[in-house]
Design an enzyme around this catalytic site. Sequence first.
Site, mmCIF file in Angstrom:
data_model
loop_
_atom_site.group_PDB
_atom_site.id
_atom_site.type_symbol
_atom_site.label_atom_id
_atom_site.label_comp_id
_atom_site.label_asym_id
_atom_site.label_seq_id
_atom_site.Cartn_x
_atom_site.Cartn_y
_atom_site.Cartn_z
ATOM 1 N N HIS A 239 0.844 -1.205 0.000
ATOM 2 C CA HIS A 239 0.000 0.000 0.000
ATOM 3 C C HIS A 239 0.879 1.256 0.000
ATOM 4 O O HIS A 239 0.660 2.183 -0.795
ATOM 5 C CB HIS A 239 -0.919 -0.027 1.231
ATOM 6 N N GLU A 240 1.890 1.272 0.871
ATOM 7 C CA GLU A 240 2.780 2.447 0.948
ATOM 8 C C GLU A 240 3.574 2.624 -0.345
ATOM 9 O O GLU A 240 3.737 3.756 -0.826
ATOM 10 C CB GLU A 240 3.722 2.320 2.153
#
Length: 255
Positions: A129-130
Amino acid sequence: MRRIALFLGAVMALSSCSILGNTNWDSAQLGSAMANAATAASITDAQVVELCKQSTAQLDARNKIDNGAYNKRLQNLMKTANVPGLPLNFKVYQTDEINAFASADGSVRVYSGLMDVMDDDELIAVIGHEIGHVVKQHVKSRMKKAYMNAAARNVVNAAGALGALSQGVLGDLAETLANSQYSQKMEYQADDYGYEFAIANGHTPYSMANSLQKLVKLSGGSRASQLQNMFSDHPDNQKRADRQREKADRLTGKK
Ligand SMILES: [Zn+2]
């Protein structure tokens, strides 16, 4: 582009004030402000990546880097991770905070507090996600905005030399990097990236959904204050978790 136009507009307005007899700003100060504006407006992608690299270095210096079991787990988990054009490197910060971030130079920093509450499937989804925020250019645009805000406050020197940024300015940019908040649309994009990232690295399609569900649970519990900005301010977290679970259900034929 709209923000740049607005900012330049504000500088032009300032210039008009000066012409009308405002003596608070001498011409050198005004020239400096305008030089800053021009530099910020024209900051290149490569310069933003350099800003991200310097901000990460400052955070690395401020945090305790783990060289033990946490680091071993992270390096092992990420050994198959590959993002074309983004040379990834991973470090663990020893802290109870539940957080992680990825920088536009490919640095990924994971807080040990996050590793304590996530299993490997969930952890790789959060890291994905990051990284998604980097791949989708969210990090670059946010850091560019932070740099422009610094220029607007006239704290970036007139030459705009990145090497000469003060520790204070770098500190602000580092804070932005580690604790950025993004729009709902951007979070959905990063969730989708994390979903694919977990699968591509051999983890269950439910990795992203499970990690989001865990963060929803944590945000209602005693460790909520340690969640920092990670997910804590998003009212639609349950919706995000449901959305990723439905995708996994479709993929595995459950629905
Ligand atoms: Zn996010």
